[in-house]
Write a protein that holds these residues in place. Structure first.
Motif, PDB file in Angstrom:
ATOM      1  N   HIS A  49      -4.672 -41.084   2.298  1.00  0.00           N
ATOM      2  CA  HIS A  49      -3.981 -39.853   1.315  1.00  0.00           C
ATOM      3  C   HIS A  49      -2.968 -40.797   0.627  1.00  0.00           C
ATOM      4  CE1 HIS A  49      -0.541 -36.951   0.699  1.00  0.00           C
ATOM      5  NE2 HIS A  49      -1.604 -36.078   1.168  1.00  0.00           N
ATOM      6  N   TYR A  50      -2.592 -40.246  -0.569  1.00  0.00           N
ATOM      7  CA  TYR A  50      -1.994 -40.990  -1.553  1.00  0.00           C
ATOM      8  C   TYR A  50      -0.482 -41.211  -0.756  1.00  0.00           C
ATOM      9  CZ  TYR A  50       1.192 -37.157  -3.322  1.00  0.00           C
ATOM     10  OH  TYR A  50       1.894 -35.840  -3.344  1.00  0.00           O
ATOM     11  N   LEU A  52       3.651 -41.621  -2.414  1.00  0.00           N
ATOM     12  CA  LEU A  52       4.791 -41.897  -3.421  1.00  0.00           C
ATOM     13  C   LEU A  52       6.351 -42.146  -2.788  1.00  0.00           C
ATOM     14  CD1 LEU A  52       7.009 -40.986  -5.623  1.00  0.00           C
ATOM     15  CD2 LEU A  52       4.872 -42.134  -6.437  1.00  0.00           C
ATOM     16  N   HIS A  54       9.984 -43.287  -3.859  1.00  0.00           N
ATOM     17  CA  HIS A  54      10.787 -43.930  -4.799  1.00  0.00           C
ATOM     18  C   HIS A  54      11.602 -45.232  -4.534  1.00  0.00           C
ATOM     19  CE1 HIS A  54       9.918 -40.054  -6.437  1.00  0.00           C
ATOM     20  NE2 HIS A  54      10.226 -40.213  -7.344  1.00  0.00           N
ATOM     21  N   ASP A 152      16.294 -42.184   2.159  1.00  0.00           N
ATOM     22  CA  ASP A 152      16.264 -43.219   1.409  1.00  0.00           C
ATOM     23  C   ASP A 152      17.232 -43.219   0.284  1.00  0.00           C
ATOM     24  OD1 ASP A 152      14.877 -40.876   0.865  1.00  0.00           O
ATOM     25  OD2 ASP A 152      13.459 -41.814  -0.294  1.00  0.00           O
ATOM     26  N   HIS A 192       5.102 -41.697   5.537  1.00  0.00           N
ATOM     27  CA  HIS A 192       4.790 -40.339   5.022  1.00  0.00           C
ATOM     28  C   HIS A 192       6.215 -39.559   5.713  1.00  0.00           C
ATOM     29  CE1 HIS A 192       0.869 -40.312   3.077  1.00  0.00           C
ATOM     30  NE2 HIS A 192       0.372 -41.207   4.045  1.00  0.00           N
ATOM     31  N   ARG A 197      10.217 -34.609   7.852  1.00  0.00           N
ATOM     32  CA  ARG A 197       9.940 -34.210   6.411  1.00  0.00           C
ATOM     33  C   ARG A 197       9.584 -32.781   6.363  1.00  0.00           C
ATOM     34  NH1 ARG A 197       4.986 -36.413   3.563  1.00  0.00           N
ATOM     35  NH2 ARG A 197       5.957 -35.599   1.895  1.00  0.00           N
ATOM     36  N   SER A 208       8.505 -32.096  -1.315  1.00  0.00           N
ATOM     37  CA  SER A 208       8.537 -32.130  -0.035  1.00  0.00           C
ATOM     38  C   SER A 208       9.252 -33.495   0.385  1.00  0.00           C
ATOM     39  CB  SER A 208       6.866 -32.536   0.355  1.00  0.00           C
ATOM     40  OG  SER A 208       6.262 -31.063  -0.031  1.00  0.00           O
ATOM     41  N   LYS A 210      10.747 -36.430   2.255  1.00  0.00           N
ATOM     42  CA  LYS A 210      10.618 -37.078   3.443  1.00  0.00           C
ATOM     43  C   LYS A 210      12.035 -37.993   4.153  1.00  0.00           C
ATOM     44  CE  LYS A 210       7.531 -40.079   1.062  1.00  0.00           C
ATOM     45  NZ  LYS A 210       6.325 -40.758   0.712  1.00  0.00           N
ATOM     46  N   TYR A 231      11.798 -34.633 -12.866  1.00  0.00           N
ATOM     47  CA  TYR A 231      10.825 -33.442 -12.607  1.00  0.00           C
ATOM     48  C   TYR A 231      11.195 -32.169 -13.376  1.00  0.00           C
ATOM     49  CZ  TYR A 231       9.635 -36.616  -8.829  1.00  0.00           C
ATOM     50  OH  TYR A 231       9.067 -37.670  -8.251  1.00  0.00           O
TER      51      TYR A 231
HETATM   52  N1  LIG Z   1      12.782 -38.975   0.720  1.00  0.00           N
HETATM   53  C1  LIG Z   1      11.831 -38.746  -0.099  1.00  0.00           C
HETATM   54  N2  LIG Z   1      10.992 -37.962  -0.296  1.00  0.00           N
HETATM   55  C2  LIG Z   1      10.019 -38.076  -1.010  1.00  0.00           C
HETATM   56  C3  LIG Z   1      10.035 -38.979  -1.869  1.00  0.00           C
HETATM   57  C4  LIG Z   1      10.825 -39.933  -1.812  1.00  0.00           C
HETATM   58  O1  LIG Z   1      10.510 -40.895  -2.742  1.00  0.00           O
HETATM   59  N3  LIG Z   1      11.611 -39.971  -0.862  1.00  0.00           N
HETATM   60  N4  LIG Z   1       8.774 -38.683  -2.988  1.00  0.00           N
HETATM   61  C5  LIG Z   1       8.499 -37.443  -3.054  1.00  0.00           C
HETATM   62  C6  LIG Z   1       7.015 -37.460  -4.043  1.00  0.00           C
HETATM   63  S1  LIG Z   1       7.465 -37.542  -5.552  1.00  0.00           S
HETATM   64  C7  LIG Z   1       5.904 -37.011  -3.740  1.00  0.00           C
HETATM   65  S2  LIG Z   1       4.683 -36.862  -4.677  1.00  0.00           S
HETATM   66  C8  LIG Z   1       5.616 -36.795  -2.107  1.00  0.00           C
HETATM   67  C9  LIG Z   1       4.507 -37.852  -1.535  1.00  0.00           C
HETATM   68  O2  LIG Z   1       4.383 -37.823  -0.385  1.00  0.00           O
HETATM   69  P1  LIG Z   1       3.666 -38.715   0.628  1.00  0.00           P
HETATM   70  O3  LIG Z   1       3.950 -40.205   0.153  1.00  0.00           O
HETATM   71  O4  LIG Z   1       3.566 -38.254   1.972  1.00  0.00           O
HETATM   72  O5  LIG Z   1       2.035 -38.557   0.154  1.00  0.00           O
HETATM   73  O6  LIG Z   1       6.764 -37.248  -1.445  1.00  0.00           O
HETATM   74  C10 LIG Z   1       7.928 -36.834  -2.069  1.00  0.00           C
HETATM   75  N5  LIG Z   1       8.936 -36.953  -0.907  1.00  0.00           N
END
Ligand SMILES: Nc1nc2c(c(=O)[nH]1)N[C@H]1C(S)=C(S)[C@@H](COP(=O)(O)O)O[C@H]1N2
Ligand SMILES: [Mo]
Length: 366
Positions: A49-50, A52, A54, A152, A192, A197, A208, A210, A231
């Motif tokens: 799974h991808y 992301l 920050h 984070d 993830h 999350r 979504s 995390k 965004y």
């Molecule tokens: N706390 C937190 N939630 C986050 C992020 C993050 O950087 N910090 N990135 C978001 C973004 S831009 C995406 S696309 C998804 C990626 O979820 P994944 O890494 O589980 O695929 O988480 C989202 N939730």
């Protein structure tokens, strides 16, 4: 007192067409994409799974983690992870796509995670629905939004903040927001969002959140950086823009044959082969058609049953591979008639590029 902000003037650098800067490459290493061969799976294996993230992946002790419902609730409370697990559980397969997926297809591209196609994946998310938990907390009558804050923290464009997003009350009512602790049947991995999350089905991934620590009821629209500073669909940086919400309709081909290690171009033997891939749209909208472009003609593919409202649909098409050089593309249409553009729609932040994929294929003649 002046707050020390070493990143105050850190704006994102300009990109050069086609040339990737070392820091963009570093962002790509930290934020891996789904290998396109994983389009084979209904449910993406977790490690494929991808990702992301920050800032830094926080290290959280699950046994001490507390989720608080705070702000303008009439009955603020908090829950630990064990208490959340005792609540009614739901498992929902959801296709998640990063809003920045396809960013490298835009020119000029914005300086951020340099995604091409891979920032997408489908998981079975297990957790409990958010709506009843908000009801229990009791919304005061003048509440307009709910914010979701992650553990984070870092800087973006000079702003220090925890990653946080919000939803309006109408959105919370309409969306099946899930408070999640498992992915594909095992506890969330740190990257993830462990231990908790949210998943906002049907929306791009940024919603979504995390490493969730706080759910807050607000009497004013949330003004956090990830909500108002980015965004948003914008043609220039000066615009306020429109918030990015549901995923746009999109599809991908599982690249056929075998690849060249660096170019990822493909070699296929001549004859009939079955092309396959996945298509999805936002907001729980069904995929009604997928077409494949070959020899300047769009040919309709067969759709295989979608395994749930929020997950991608498999498609298949028999293709007669003739010796030579081909560029394969596919195009999905959803139940509202929305379809993918052939050329990217420009956006300053490089968001939501759902233009058709191009897969270069060589067919040999023996
Ligand atoms: N706390 C937190 N939630 C986050 C992020 C993050 O950087 N910090 N990135 C978001 C973004 S831009 C995406 S696309 C998804 C990626 O979820 P994944 O890494 O589980 O695929 O988480 C989202 N939730
Ligand atoms: Mo994202």
């Amino acid at each position: 007192m002046q707050i020390y902000n070493p990143f105050k003037k850190f704006n994102r650098p300009k990109t050069v067409s086609g040339v990737f800067n070392e820091t963009e490459v570093e962002l790509a290493n930290r934020n891996s994409g789904m290998p396109l061969e994983s389009l084979e799976y209904d449910i993406t294996p977790i490690g494929q799974h991808y990702l992301l993230t920050h800032f830094d992946i926080p290290h959280i002790n699950k046994n001490e983690h507390i989720l608080s419902f705070s702000g303008d609730f009439s009955n603020p409370y908090s829950l630990n992870c064990d208490e959340i697990k005792l609540l009614p559980a739901e498992t929902i397969p959801v296709t998640l796509e990063c809003a920045g997926n396809g960013r490298t297809g835009l020119d000029p591209r914005s300086f951020s995670a340099p995604w091409k196609y891979g920032a997408v994946g489908t998981s079975e998310w297990t957790g409990t629905l958010l709506r009843p938990l908000l009801k229990k907390a009791g919304l005061k009558s003048d509440v307009v939004e709910i914010s979701f804050t992650g553990a984070d923290r870092g800087y973006d464009s000079g702003h220090e903040h925890n990653f946080a997003r919000s939803l309006t009350l109408a959105q919370v009512e309409e969306l099946d927001v899930l408070l999640v602790y498992q992915m594909n049947g095992i506890p969330l991995l740190p990257q993830h969002g462990a231990p908790l999350r949210i998943i906002v089905p049907g929306w791009y991934g940024m919603a979504s959140v995390k490493w969730l620590t706080e759910i807050k009821a607000l009497k004013k629209p949330f003004d956090g950086y990830q909500q108002v500073g980015t965004y948003r669909f914008r043609q220039s940086k000066e615009e306020v823009g429109e918030p990015i919400t549901e995923m746009r309709v999109k599809s991908l081909i599982k690249p056929p044959g075998i690849p060249d290690w660096t170019s990822r171009k493909r070699l296929v033997s001549p004859g009939l082969i079955t092309l396959t891939g996945r298509a999805w749209s936002g907001g729980g909208k069904k995929i009604t058609k997928v077409e494949v472009l070959s020899n300047n003609k769009w040919v309709e593919a067969k759709l295989i049953n979608q395994n749930s409202k929020y997950s991608w649909t498999k498609w298949m098409l028999d293709w007669s591979a003739k010796p030579g050089h081909h560029i394969l593309s596919c195009r999905a249409t959803d139940e509202t008639g929305d379809t993918q553009p052939v050329d990217p729609i420009f956006d300053v932040g490089g968001f939501a590029n759902n233009s058709i994929q191009k897969v270069e294929v060589f067919v040999n003649d023996y």
